[in-house]
Design an enzyme around this catalytic site. Sequence first.
Site: not given
Length: 317
Positions: A179, A228, A298
């Site tokens: 990520r 998320s 995130e």
Amino acid sequence: MTFPDLRPEIPDIEAIRGAIDVNRPLADLTWFRVGGPAQLLFQPADEADLAAFLQRLPQEIPVLVVGLGSNLLIRDGGVPGVVIRLSPRGFGGVETVDATHLKVGAGVPDKRLAAAALDAGLSGFAFYHGIPGGIGGALKMNAGAHGIETCQRVVEVRAVNRAGEIVRLAADDMGYSYRHSEAAPDLIFTSVLMEGIPEDKDAIRRDMDAVAAHREAAQPIRSRTGGSTFKNPDGHSAWKLVDAAGCRGLRIGGAEVSEMHCNFLLNVDNATAHDLELVGETVRARVLATSGIRLEWEIKRLGLFVEGQEIKEFLGA
């Protein structure tokens, strides 16, 4: 909040072909539907127009890039400087280059890329069918799902830097990890060459159907959410840590932790950005207290707090 007009500070601005708006509210451009205005919102006509704008923009004026707004929380005080949004009209093309490669604009929705890859008979893109974002964001954060990440598909990325220069980066230049990308923060991705694997279209369609079915069953996809919320820490699932901390269904103002999937924040009743971020930091503080683990956001949180409504990380813990 109302910001001063930046247009007089940009030389020869009348030569720019894209759309320019002053104090443009950003709430309707994000999936959460919250947040204050952009001091100046610029939606370039194409890559050349973006480069021309950045060449004219004084270096001291900050620049923020937003995509489809799915993984983004704009704070209620708005965003000073220039917000650049790459629209699907100017950056939304998908071109079949050859038997294994696609050229994809940074404004293409992830789901549309999955459909284009199906049409081209290329596998390896089905995971995008379940990601509610755009390719520019996917390149920036190495979006992934179901064991596949964006870095596995990237061959070469085109971008424009803060000086208005067009640059190219090979996959290795992106510095991908979970990520995350190490690409220079001033780069604005405009398109990418991606590689797939030729496969029977029926098999690809089955993979896409499985992704859609999983998302429908496990995620609150019909709600105002940002996807998320927290990254999975090494060796842990974020949702399990949130659940163990007793935060499933936690509500503050109009914001709530999803009962269906507790790594999702929801705008359930005219929430403000303050409500949403306060719920998120409350969750982080409780997870830290119960497990000793510091969850990382995130979702990207950007812009200014309204005076008197500042929120500290982990509530100051």
